[in-house]
Design a protein around this motif. Structure first.
Motif, short mmCIF file in Angstrom:
data_model
loop_
_atom_site.label_atom_id
_atom_site.label_comp_id
_atom_site.label_asym_id
_atom_site.label_seq_id
_atom_site.Cartn_x
_atom_site.Cartn_y
_atom_site.Cartn_z
N PRO A 110 -27.45 43.57 12.39
CA PRO A 110 -26.33 43.14 13.24
C PRO A 110 -26.61 41.84 13.98
O PRO A 110 -27.74 41.54 14.36
CB PRO A 110 -26.20 44.30 14.24
CG PRO A 110 -26.91 45.46 13.62
CD PRO A 110 -28.02 44.86 12.82
N ALA A 111 -25.55 41.07 14.19
CA ALA A 111 -25.61 39.85 14.98
C ALA A 111 -24.22 39.58 15.53
O ALA A 111 -23.22 39.87 14.88
CB ALA A 111 -26.09 38.66 14.14
N GLY A 128 -20.55 46.05 13.21
CA GLY A 128 -19.51 47.06 13.34
C GLY A 128 -20.04 48.40 13.81
O GLY A 128 -19.28 49.21 14.36
N MET A 129 -21.35 48.63 13.64
CA MET A 129 -21.92 49.91 14.07
C MET A 129 -21.78 50.11 15.57
O MET A 129 -21.74 51.24 16.05
CB MET A 129 -23.40 49.98 13.68
CG MET A 129 -24.29 48.98 14.41
SD MET A 129 -26.07 49.32 14.17
CE MET A 129 -26.26 50.86 15.04
N PHE A 130 -21.72 49.02 16.33
CA PHE A 130 -21.61 49.13 17.78
C PHE A 130 -20.21 49.53 18.22
O PHE A 130 -20.01 49.93 19.36
CB PHE A 130 -22.02 47.82 18.44
CG PHE A 130 -23.42 47.39 18.13
CD1 PHE A 130 -24.48 48.25 18.36
CD2 PHE A 130 -23.68 46.15 17.58
CE1 PHE A 130 -25.78 47.87 18.06
CE2 PHE A 130 -24.99 45.76 17.29
CZ PHE A 130 -26.04 46.62 17.53
N LEU A 148 -19.31 47.86 26.01
CA LEU A 148 -19.54 48.69 24.84
C LEU A 148 -20.94 49.30 24.85
O LEU A 148 -21.15 50.44 24.45
CB LEU A 148 -19.36 47.87 23.56
CG LEU A 148 -17.98 47.76 22.92
CD1 LEU A 148 -18.06 46.88 21.69
CD2 LEU A 148 -17.42 49.12 22.56
N SER A 149 -21.91 48.51 25.32
CA SER A 149 -23.31 48.94 25.28
C SER A 149 -23.59 50.11 26.20
O SER A 149 -24.44 50.96 25.90
CB SER A 149 -24.22 47.77 25.65
OG SER A 149 -24.09 46.70 24.73
N LEU A 150 -22.90 50.17 27.34
CA LEU A 150 -23.23 51.19 28.35
C LEU A 150 -22.15 52.22 28.59
O LEU A 150 -22.40 53.22 29.29
CB LEU A 150 -23.60 50.51 29.67
CG LEU A 150 -24.91 49.71 29.69
CD1 LEU A 150 -25.18 49.14 31.08
CD2 LEU A 150 -26.08 50.59 29.26
N GLY A 157 -23.28 56.57 25.06
CA GLY A 157 -23.42 57.98 24.70
C GLY A 157 -24.32 58.21 23.51
O GLY A 157 -24.62 59.37 23.18
N ARG A 158 -24.78 57.13 22.87
CA ARG A 158 -25.63 57.27 21.69
C ARG A 158 -27.06 56.79 21.93
O ARG A 158 -27.94 57.01 21.09
CB ARG A 158 -25.03 56.47 20.53
CG ARG A 158 -23.66 56.94 20.09
CD ARG A 158 -23.03 55.96 19.10
NE ARG A 158 -23.84 55.81 17.90
CZ ARG A 158 -23.64 54.86 16.99
NH1 ARG A 158 -22.68 53.97 17.16
NH2 ARG A 158 -24.42 54.78 15.93
#
Length: 270
Positions: A110-111, A128-130, A148-150, A157-158
């Motif tokens: 990813p980038a 797209g995985m994020f 999105l990260s938190l 949640g992951r």
């Protein structure tokens, strides 16, 4: 009802604010700018008007972001110097081509590219995985990568090491807000810090061991654990506000098992 007067900061107020944010004394700034401390004091109090060249020199010495250098110039009575173009503007074609090559060249990992507020500008297909499983409101423009990260319904949640990743990202965001003077980052920090994670002890973090080099992202992916670390790159010597605020974040496998998953083509697992 009369109109409410809006206070616009003077050049002196802005200069003092940036000097204090950088924790630089009037004397230290005077030495670096090759002027007297008295002159710095007079500019801050409005008793002396700086030349255009002096505004640029002081901004350079204080490491003021280009967006705010324009504000300093305008406050001092001069036209802004640094243009602010849209990423899709014809003048930024070479920049877009460079970004496209970097993103494509980093596949299968990813980038993504973000702006100063951590809003998504561009991404490669692996990133797209994020976004997988994130609620629609988080995927509405502008998509914020930090959110999105938190967010507990997204990557938050992951993350299996949420406590340490959260602590690092919030600390990074707080430092960026202080260094840049960007109120958007301060607001984003407070929002992210307010997220609740039922059943997760945010005070428990992994204690670094002898083999640890970087804080990894340990992501649950079905019955697999993907472990990655990130690097962030920016453009050197930018003269455009938009370009100066772009950052390229690339994700790298932290172990061979993760690398193999990406090489074989990341597919969601039940």
């Amino acid at each position: 009802m009369g109109a409410v007067a809006v206070h616009e900061e003077s050049f002196g107020e802005l200069l003092r604010s940036w000097r204090q944010r950088r924790r630089v004394s009037q004397l230290d700034l005077a030495i670096e700018a090759d002027v007297s401390a008295r002159h710095i004091s007079f500019m801050e109090t409005g008793r002396a008007r700086p030349s255009r060249e002096m505004v640029m020199k002081l901004a350079e010495e204080l490491g003021v972001p280009l967006r705010h250098r324009n504000r300093l110039l305008v406050a001092a009575g001069f036209a802004p110097v640094y243009p602010e173009r849209e990423v899709r503007a014809p003048e930024l074609r070479v920049v877009r081509e460079a970004l496209d090559k970097i993103l494509a060249g980093h596949e299968p990992y990813p980038a993504l590219v973000v702006d100063a507020a951590w809003n998504l500008v561009a991404a490669n297909s692996a990133a797209g995985m994020f976004m997988e499983g994130a609620p629609a409101e988080l995927l509405a423009e502008p998509v914020n990568v930090m959110r999105l990260s938190l967010h507990p319904q997204a990557m938050g949640g992951r993350l299996l090491n949420l406590a340490e990743v959260r602590a690092y990202l919030l600390s990074q965001l707080r430092r960026q807000a202080e260094a840049s003077g960007d109120g958007r980052l301060a607001e984003l920090h407070d929002e992210l810090a307010s997220y609740a994670y039922p059943g997760v002890d945010l005070n428990v973090a992994h204690v670094p061991g002898p083999a640890d080099i970087l804080v990894p992202l340990r992501i649950a992916d079905g019955d697999r654990v993907l472990s990655m670390f990130t690097t962030i790159a920016t453009f050197g010597t930018p003269l455009d506000v938009t370009v100066s605020e772009l950052a390229i974040e690339t994700f790298w496998p932290n172990d061979e098992a993760t690398a193999a998953v990406f090489r074989e083509g990341l597919q969601p697992k039940p």
